[in-house]
Design a protein around this motif. Structure first.
Motif, short mmCIF file in Angstrom:
data_model
loop_
_atom_site.label_atom_id
_atom_site.label_comp_id
_atom_site.label_asym_id
_atom_site.label_seq_id
_atom_site.Cartn_x
_atom_site.Cartn_y
_atom_site.Cartn_z
N LEU A 22 -18.74 22.48 34.72
CA LEU A 22 -20.12 22.79 35.05
C LEU A 22 -21.09 22.01 34.16
O LEU A 22 -22.10 21.49 34.64
CB LEU A 22 -20.36 24.30 34.91
CG LEU A 22 -21.74 24.81 35.25
CD1 LEU A 22 -22.09 24.50 36.71
CD2 LEU A 22 -21.83 26.30 34.99
N GLN A 23 -20.79 21.90 32.88
CA GLN A 23 -21.66 21.14 31.98
C GLN A 23 -21.73 19.66 32.39
O GLN A 23 -22.80 19.05 32.32
CB GLN A 23 -21.17 21.25 30.54
CG GLN A 23 -21.42 22.60 29.94
CD GLN A 23 -21.11 22.60 28.47
OE1 GLN A 23 -22.01 22.41 27.66
NE2 GLN A 23 -19.85 22.80 28.12
N ARG A 24 -20.60 19.11 32.82
CA ARG A 24 -20.61 17.71 33.28
C ARG A 24 -21.53 17.55 34.48
O ARG A 24 -22.33 16.62 34.56
CB ARG A 24 -19.20 17.25 33.63
CG ARG A 24 -18.34 16.95 32.43
CD ARG A 24 -17.07 16.19 32.79
NE ARG A 24 -16.22 16.90 33.74
CZ ARG A 24 -15.30 17.80 33.41
NH1 ARG A 24 -15.11 18.13 32.15
NH2 ARG A 24 -14.56 18.38 34.33
N TYR A 25 -21.44 18.48 35.44
CA TYR A 25 -22.31 18.42 36.62
C TYR A 25 -23.77 18.59 36.23
O TYR A 25 -24.64 17.90 36.76
CB TYR A 25 -21.93 19.50 37.63
CG TYR A 25 -20.54 19.38 38.22
CD1 TYR A 25 -19.90 18.15 38.35
CD2 TYR A 25 -19.85 20.51 38.63
CE1 TYR A 25 -18.63 18.06 38.88
CE2 TYR A 25 -18.58 20.43 39.18
CZ TYR A 25 -17.97 19.19 39.30
OH TYR A 25 -16.71 19.10 39.83
N MET A 26 -24.05 19.50 35.32
CA MET A 26 -25.43 19.74 34.90
C MET A 26 -26.03 18.50 34.24
O MET A 26 -27.19 18.17 34.46
CB MET A 26 -25.50 20.94 33.95
CG MET A 26 -25.26 22.27 34.64
SD MET A 26 -25.21 23.66 33.49
CE MET A 26 -26.98 23.86 33.15
N ARG A 27 -25.24 17.81 33.44
CA ARG A 27 -25.73 16.62 32.75
C ARG A 27 -26.03 15.49 33.72
O ARG A 27 -26.84 14.61 33.42
CB ARG A 27 -24.72 16.18 31.69
CG ARG A 27 -24.63 17.21 30.55
CD ARG A 27 -23.53 16.92 29.59
NE ARG A 27 -23.92 15.79 28.74
CZ ARG A 27 -23.10 15.21 27.89
NH1 ARG A 27 -21.86 15.60 27.79
NH2 ARG A 27 -23.52 14.21 27.14
#
Length: 65
Positions: A22-27
């Motif tokens: 999720l953090q990768r997608y958010m970034r």
């Protein structure tokens, strides 16, 4: 029909993996988009779950919101 039980360790691993993904997608997303707002809701949910499970997110949390 056999019921499979998910162990606490497996659930924790699943949540850690989802949090990282999720953090990768958010970034990669625009912070002003609807998609980002939805991801941020899930990010907060996962952050609460992981913190309550005793996982220190200090180094792992790249979003830090």
């Amino acid at each position: 029909m056999e019921v499979l039980e998910t162990t606490e360790k497996e659930m924790m691993q699943k949540n850690v993996e989802e949090f990282a993904r999720l953090q990768r997608y958010m970034r990669l997303s625009d912070k002003n988009s609807e998609a980002y707002a939805e991801m941020k809701d899930r990010y907060i949910d996962l952050k609460v779950i992981l913190t309550a499970s005793g996982i220190n997110l200090t180094e792992f949390d790249k979003i830090k919101e």
